[in-house]
Write a protein that holds these residues in place. Structure first.
Motif, PDB file in Angstrom:
ATOM      1  N   THR A 170       0.840  -1.194   0.000  1.00 59.35           N
ATOM      2  CA  THR A 170       0.000   0.000   0.000  1.00 59.35           C
ATOM      3  C   THR A 170       0.880   1.252   0.000  1.00 59.35           C
ATOM      4  OG1 THR A 170      -1.731  -1.148   1.219  1.00 59.35           O
ATOM      5  CG2 THR A 170      -1.800   1.266   1.205  1.00 59.35           C
ATOM      6  N   ASN A 171       0.553   2.221  -0.850  1.00 62.43           N
ATOM      7  CA  ASN A 171       1.270   3.486  -0.827  1.00 62.43           C
ATOM      8  C   ASN A 171       0.846   4.289   0.392  1.00 62.43           C
ATOM      9  OD1 ASN A 171       2.557   2.956  -3.287  1.00 62.43           O
ATOM     10  ND2 ASN A 171       0.817   3.770  -4.454  1.00 62.43           N
ATOM     11  N   ASN A 192       0.990   7.353   0.991  1.00 62.39           N
ATOM     12  CA  ASN A 192       0.327   8.641   0.735  1.00 62.39           C
ATOM     13  C   ASN A 192      -1.120   8.490   0.279  1.00 62.39           C
ATOM     14  OD1 ASN A 192       0.708   7.770  -1.888  1.00 62.39           O
ATOM     15  ND2 ASN A 192       2.345   9.233  -2.339  1.00 62.39           N
ATOM     16  N   THR A 193      -1.656   7.278   0.323  1.00 60.76           N
ATOM     17  CA  THR A 193      -3.089   7.075   0.098  1.00 60.76           C
ATOM     18  C   THR A 193      -3.828   6.831   1.413  1.00 60.76           C
ATOM     19  OG1 THR A 193      -2.884   4.666  -0.177  1.00 60.76           O
ATOM     20  CG2 THR A 193      -2.574   6.049  -2.146  1.00 60.76           C
ATOM     21  N   ASP A 217       5.971  12.640  -0.152  1.00 56.72           N
ATOM     22  CA  ASP A 217       6.809  11.799  -1.009  1.00 56.72           C
ATOM     23  C   ASP A 217       7.567  10.797  -0.140  1.00 56.72           C
ATOM     24  OD1 ASP A 217       8.154  10.731  -3.139  1.00 56.72           O
ATOM     25  OD2 ASP A 217       9.595  12.379  -3.319  1.00 56.72           O
ATOM     26  N   ALA A 224      10.490   4.249  -0.729  1.00 56.34           N
ATOM     27  CA  ALA A 224       9.844   2.952  -0.975  1.00 56.34           C
ATOM     28  C   ALA A 224       9.751   2.099   0.280  1.00 56.34           C
ATOM     29  CB  ALA A 224      10.586   2.210  -2.080  1.00 56.34           C
TER      30      ALA A 224
END
Length: 336
Positions: free
Chosen positions: A1-2, A4-5, A66, A69
């Motif tokens: 999962t990113n 920033n979501t 930002d 990873a």
């Protein structure tokens, strides 16, 4: 999962006041090593802003950040002596952590009261959906939802009136995103001012804070370096440098007086470089604060002439401090 979501929700509270204690939400750039240099803060919360009767709920959106990873979310607790990734000093309590995708319809945030009187309050907030209307319900603190006063607004500010004096209010604000899509409610509390205190030739004002309360004095501006009531005084947090929050008096009606003085007693625990107590006045609740005097004695009873008297007069104190306690013992306003 990113990351920033996602949105991170949590509740914060504190049982002690220590403005050197700061909790930060952020992320670690190295997910296998817990090192100070690997922590990047996203937002921070200072302890003395959390000293409330009940936990304060926060929802922090990670949108637009930002992240590397391999980033891992983390909380960091700091004070003037240490940094911790777990709460070891018990100056901040965290509970009910919820991490979830950012809702499509998000509630407003950064709600603040920009003007408060005895019978009205103007609130302002940051919207989450451009040009979206909002639904507001408000009432005395603890009111049952559905029984409060309801209104719909089209901007990011609103003035609530008429209100009751000396009353704590609770406000629920929801974003209306269209159709049946409505955000969760953002909840905000504020206290209306006490009734104006008439001071004339026969009736001076005197307050010695003997009952360990703020006695209609209120804190404004800023989220840390606050004031606390004690028997016979109001005092600032011991820890923390820089300006305190503004300690603001009740409103005075001085319109019948030709001249008036304010007599106040105070104590600076130590005279460090830059430690001082400043007293201000304003003669309307929309006027800017004007400096009357800067006090630097360790212990003193001081007197200032109050200029430009009105029926809507206030004084306030801001201390500039260097990790030392500052106390105000009494305030008197009388005809000169």
């Amino acid at each position: 999962t990113n990351l920033n979501t996602l949105e991170v929700g949590f509740s914060l509270s504190s049982a002690i006041s220590d403005s050197s204690c700061v909790l930060s939400l952020g992320y670690l750039t190295n997910d296998s090593v817990f090192e100070e240099v690997d922590f990047v803060p996203v937002t921070s919360f200072r302890n003395s802003y959390l000293l409330t009767d009940s936990p304060v709920r926060y929802e922090i959106s990670l949108e637009g950040i930002d992240f590397p990873a391999d980033a891992r979310l983390a909380f960091r607790l700091e004070n003037q002596y240490h940094s911790y990734y777990v709460n070891q000093r018990k100056c901040v309590f965290i509970d009910d952590i919820l991490i979830r995708p950012i809702p499509d319809c998000r509630k407003p945030f950064d709600i603040e009261a920009v003007a408060i009187t005895g019978t009205s309050a103007t609130l302002r907030w940051q919207p989450t959906v451009a040009d979206a209307p909002c639904r507001i319900e408000y009432g005395p603190a603890g009111f049952v939802q559905g029984t409060g006063t309801i209104l719909v607004c089209s901007s990011n500010s609103v003035t609530l009136h008429p209100l009751m004096e000396s009353t704590e209010y609770e406000v629920h604000i929801q974003t209306l995103c269209g159709g049946t899509d409505t955000s969760e409610a953002a909840i905000f509390h504020f206290q209306t001012n006490c009734p104006a205190i008439v001071v004339d030739e026969q009736h001076p004002y005197f307050e010695d804070f003997a009952d360990s309360t703020f006695a209609c004095w209120q804190q404004r501006d800023g989220h840390f370096n606050g004031w606390q009531p004690d028997i016979g005084r109001l005092f600032s947090d011991y820890f923390g440098n820089g300006p305190t929050r503004r300690l603001q008096s009740p409103t005075f009606d001085l319109s019948s007086l030709q001249t008036a003085t304010c007599i106040f007693s105070y104590q600076l625990s130590a005279v460090n470089l830059g430690t001082e107590l400043n007293i201000y006045y304003r003669n309307a609740d929309t006027s800017p604060w004007t400096l009357l005097k800067t006090c630097t004695e360790i212990t003193a009873s001081d007197t200032v002439i109050l200029p430009y008297l009105s029926d809507n007069y206030q004084i306030s104190f801001i201390a500039n401090k260097q990790s030392n306690e500052i106390s105000i013992f009494s305030v008197q306003i009388e005809a000169a």
